[in-house]
Design a protein around this motif. Structure first.
Motif, PDB file in Angstrom:
ATOM      1  N   SER A  40      44.695  73.886 125.589  1.00 55.88           N
ATOM      2  CA  SER A  40      45.093  74.826 124.539  1.00 55.88           C
ATOM      3  C   SER A  40      44.776  76.263 124.930  1.00 55.88           C
ATOM      4  N   SER A  41      43.792  76.453 125.813  1.00 55.17           N
ATOM      5  CA  SER A  41      43.466  77.801 126.284  1.00 55.17           C
ATOM      6  C   SER A  41      44.402  78.268 127.391  1.00 55.17           C
ATOM      7  N   ILE A  42      45.081  77.324 128.044  1.00 51.34           N
ATOM      8  CA  ILE A  42      46.008  77.669 129.127  1.00 51.34           C
ATOM      9  C   ILE A  42      47.442  77.860 128.628  1.00 51.34           C
ATOM     10  N   LEU A  43      47.833  77.076 127.646  1.00 57.71           N
ATOM     11  CA  LEU A  43      49.234  77.074 127.198  1.00 57.71           C
ATOM     12  C   LEU A  43      49.796  78.453 126.881  1.00 57.71           C
ATOM     13  N   PRO A  44      49.056  79.336 126.225  1.00 60.51           N
ATOM     14  CA  PRO A  44      49.646  80.655 125.911  1.00 60.51           C
ATOM     15  C   PRO A  44      50.047  81.456 127.142  1.00 60.51           C
ATOM     16  N   TYR A  45      49.518  81.125 128.305  1.00 64.54           N
ATOM     17  CA  TYR A  45      49.801  81.884 129.515  1.00 64.54           C
ATOM     18  C   TYR A  45      50.933  81.277 130.346  1.00 64.54           C
ATOM     19  N   LEU A  46      51.453  80.130 129.916  1.00 62.77           N
ATOM     20  CA  LEU A  46      52.470  79.433 130.708  1.00 62.77           C
ATOM     21  C   LEU A  46      53.869  79.924 130.378  1.00 62.77           C
ATOM     22  N   GLU A  47      54.716  79.983 131.405  1.00 63.03           N
ATOM     23  CA  GLU A  47      56.132  80.176 131.175  1.00 63.03           C
ATOM     24  C   GLU A  47      56.669  78.943 130.448  1.00 63.03           C
ATOM     25  N   LEU A  48      57.719  79.129 129.662  1.00 65.35           N
ATOM     26  CA  LEU A  48      58.223  78.043 128.832  1.00 65.35           C
ATOM     27  C   LEU A  48      58.587  76.814 129.661  1.00 65.35           C
ATOM     28  N   ASP A  49      59.180  77.026 130.839  1.00 59.96           N
ATOM     29  CA  ASP A  49      59.604  75.894 131.652  1.00 59.96           C
ATOM     30  C   ASP A  49      58.446  75.180 132.345  1.00 59.96           C
ATOM     31  N   MET A  50      57.228  75.732 132.237  1.00 55.69           N
ATOM     32  CA  MET A  50      56.066  75.095 132.848  1.00 55.69           C
ATOM     33  C   MET A  50      55.233  74.311 131.841  1.00 55.69           C
ATOM     34  N   VAL A  51      55.523  74.453 130.554  1.00 56.15           N
ATOM     35  CA  VAL A  51      54.682  73.821 129.535  1.00 56.15           C
ATOM     36  C   VAL A  51      54.693  72.302 129.666  1.00 56.15           C
ATOM     37  N   LEU A  52      55.877  71.696 129.691  1.00 52.98           N
ATOM     38  CA  LEU A  52      55.953  70.235 129.768  1.00 52.98           C
ATOM     39  C   LEU A  52      55.392  69.688 131.076  1.00 52.98           C
ATOM     40  N   PRO A  53      55.732  70.265 132.247  1.00 51.39           N
ATOM     41  CA  PRO A  53      55.126  69.747 133.486  1.00 51.39           C
ATOM     42  C   PRO A  53      53.602  69.823 133.491  1.00 51.39           C
ATOM     43  N   VAL A  54      53.034  70.932 133.013  1.00 51.85           N
ATOM     44  CA  VAL A  54      51.568  71.069 133.009  1.00 51.85           C
ATOM     45  C   VAL A  54      50.936  70.073 132.046  1.00 51.85           C
ATOM     46  N   LEU A  55      51.532  69.905 130.857  1.00 51.53           N
ATOM     47  CA  LEU A  55      50.987  68.943 129.900  1.00 51.53           C
ATOM     48  C   LEU A  55      51.085  67.512 130.422  1.00 51.53           C
ATOM     49  N   ALA A  56      52.214  67.189 131.063  1.00 48.47           N
ATOM     50  CA  ALA A  56      52.381  65.843 131.621  1.00 48.47           C
ATOM     51  C   ALA A  56      51.353  65.588 132.721  1.00 48.47           C
ATOM     52  N   TYR A  57      51.174  66.589 133.582  1.00 51.27           N
ATOM     53  CA  TYR A  57      50.177  66.430 134.651  1.00 51.27           C
ATOM     54  C   TYR A  57      48.777  66.302 134.063  1.00 51.27           C
ATOM     55  N   GLY A  58      48.477  67.112 133.044  1.00 50.11           N
ATOM     56  CA  GLY A  58      47.163  67.036 132.415  1.00 50.11           C
ATOM     57  C   GLY A  58      46.896  65.668 131.815  1.00 50.11           C
ATOM     58  N   LEU A  59      47.915  65.054 131.223  1.00 49.99           N
ATOM     59  CA  LEU A  59      47.760  63.719 130.657  1.00 49.99           C
ATOM     60  C   LEU A  59      47.450  62.693 131.738  1.00 49.99           C
ATOM     61  N   ILE A  60      48.173  62.776 132.851  1.00 46.42           N
ATOM     62  CA  ILE A  60      47.944  61.833 133.952  1.00 46.42           C
ATOM     63  C   ILE A  60      46.566  62.045 134.568  1.00 46.42           C
ATOM     64  N   LEU A  61      46.184  63.310 134.768  1.00 42.05           N
ATOM     65  CA  LEU A  61      44.870  63.609 135.341  1.00 42.05           C
ATOM     66  C   LEU A  61      43.756  63.114 134.428  1.00 42.05           C
ATOM     67  N   SER A  62      43.893  63.335 133.128  1.00 36.03           N
ATOM     68  CA  SER A  62      42.871  62.887 132.180  1.00 36.03           C
ATOM     69  C   SER A  62      42.751  61.370 132.175  1.00 36.03           C
ATOM     70  N   SER A  63      43.888  60.692 132.305  1.00 39.44           N
ATOM     71  CA  SER A  63      43.860  59.230 132.366  1.00 39.44           C
ATOM     72  C   SER A  63      43.154  58.752 133.623  1.00 39.44           C
ATOM     73  N   MET A  64      43.427  59.415 134.745  1.00 42.60           N
ATOM     74  CA  MET A  64      42.739  59.052 135.994  1.00 42.60           C
ATOM     75  C   MET A  64      41.237  59.270 135.857  1.00 42.60           C
ATOM     76  N   LEU A  65      40.820  60.393 135.247  1.00 38.92           N
ATOM     77  CA  LEU A  65      39.396  60.657 135.044  1.00 38.92           C
ATOM     78  C   LEU A  65      38.758  59.560 134.203  1.00 38.92           C
ATOM     79  N   TRP A  66      39.428  59.178 133.130  1.00 34.35           N
ATOM     80  CA  TRP A  66      38.933  58.112 132.253  1.00 34.35           C
ATOM     81  C   TRP A  66      38.691  56.823 133.033  1.00 34.35           C
TER      82      TRP A  66
END
Length: 226
Positions: A137-163
């Motif tokens: 949520s602290s990063i999203l305001p700085y993202l270009e619109l076309d980067m929001v979904l890729p970054v969120l998708a990657y974050g979800l996968i990374l968080s799952s791997m960490l878990w």
């Protein structure tokens, strides 16, 4: 007893009883040293800089092939490392950033496959989700619109791997934590604000993370013999 977390302690793994481990890890240590000694500027992308960056990870692939116990776990780790090397190469060129994210997403999916989903431990996942929500949520305001979904998708996968890495435990858990720190610093430095020594922190934690996850292949006693 959870036998996945048993196996050769790292102290034993690097003892004189297993000289092949130290011998096959030497190229990784050497190529890491070369990367940090050369420290090729990021504004000079080239295939040479890509090779220098990828070599330590490729050395870990060879290390697993040479001395790790056989089985699907080692093969999945090798798949993750190969995808990581592709991602490393892509990130050399800014225009290939999304391809790099895709390659690292594939690497984390290989790690997820290796770690499995049992035991589930949903409580741990809840803590990780909450921490991830605060960070992204602290990063999203700085993202270009076309980067929001890729970054969120990657974050979800990374968080799952960490878990799953934390549930798996041992060196894999520490590796998952360091990988998350590395990616967190990289994302903040890329999208929000330049950080002092960001590249040094990103790459040192990244190489350490890959090494620790690689060493989790020795959760079962036994080494290959040649």
């Amino acid at each position: 007893m959870d036998t996945r977390k048993e196996g050769l302690p790292l102290k034993t793994l690097f003892s004189d009883q297993h000289p092949q481990v130290r011998r096959w890890l030497a190229p990784f240590i050497l190529t890491c040293s070369v990367y940090f000694l050369l420290w090729i500027p990021e504004d000079q992308p080239s295939w040479v800089s890509a090779l220098v960056k990828c070599l330590p990870i490729l050395c870990l692939v060879v290390f697993l092939w040479a001395v790790a116990p056989g089985g699907s776990y080692s093969w999945l780790l090798q798949g993750a490392l190969v995808c990581s090397a592709v991602g490393d190469a892509c990130l050399i060129w800014p225009e290939a950033f999304l391809y790099g994210m895709a390659a690292f997403s594939a690497a984390h999916l290989f790690y997820l496959w290796a770690f499995g989903l049992s035991p589930l431990q949903p409580g741990l996942l809840l803590y990780i989700i909450l921490a991830s929500l605060v960070y992204y949520s602290s990063i999203l305001p700085y993202l270009e619109l076309d980067m929001v979904l890729p970054v969120l998708a990657y974050g979800l996968i990374l968080s799952s791997m960490l878990w799953r890495s934390l549930v798996w435990g041992g060196s894999a858990g520490w590796g998952g934590v360091l990988f998350t720190i590395s990616d967190g610093v990289l994302a903040w430095n890329t999208f929000v604000n330049s950080l002092p020594f960001a590249r040094l922190m990103t790459m040192s934690t990244y190489y350490a993370a890959q090494l620790l996850i690689t060493l989790s292949a020795f959760r079962n006693p036994g080494l290959k013999t040649h």
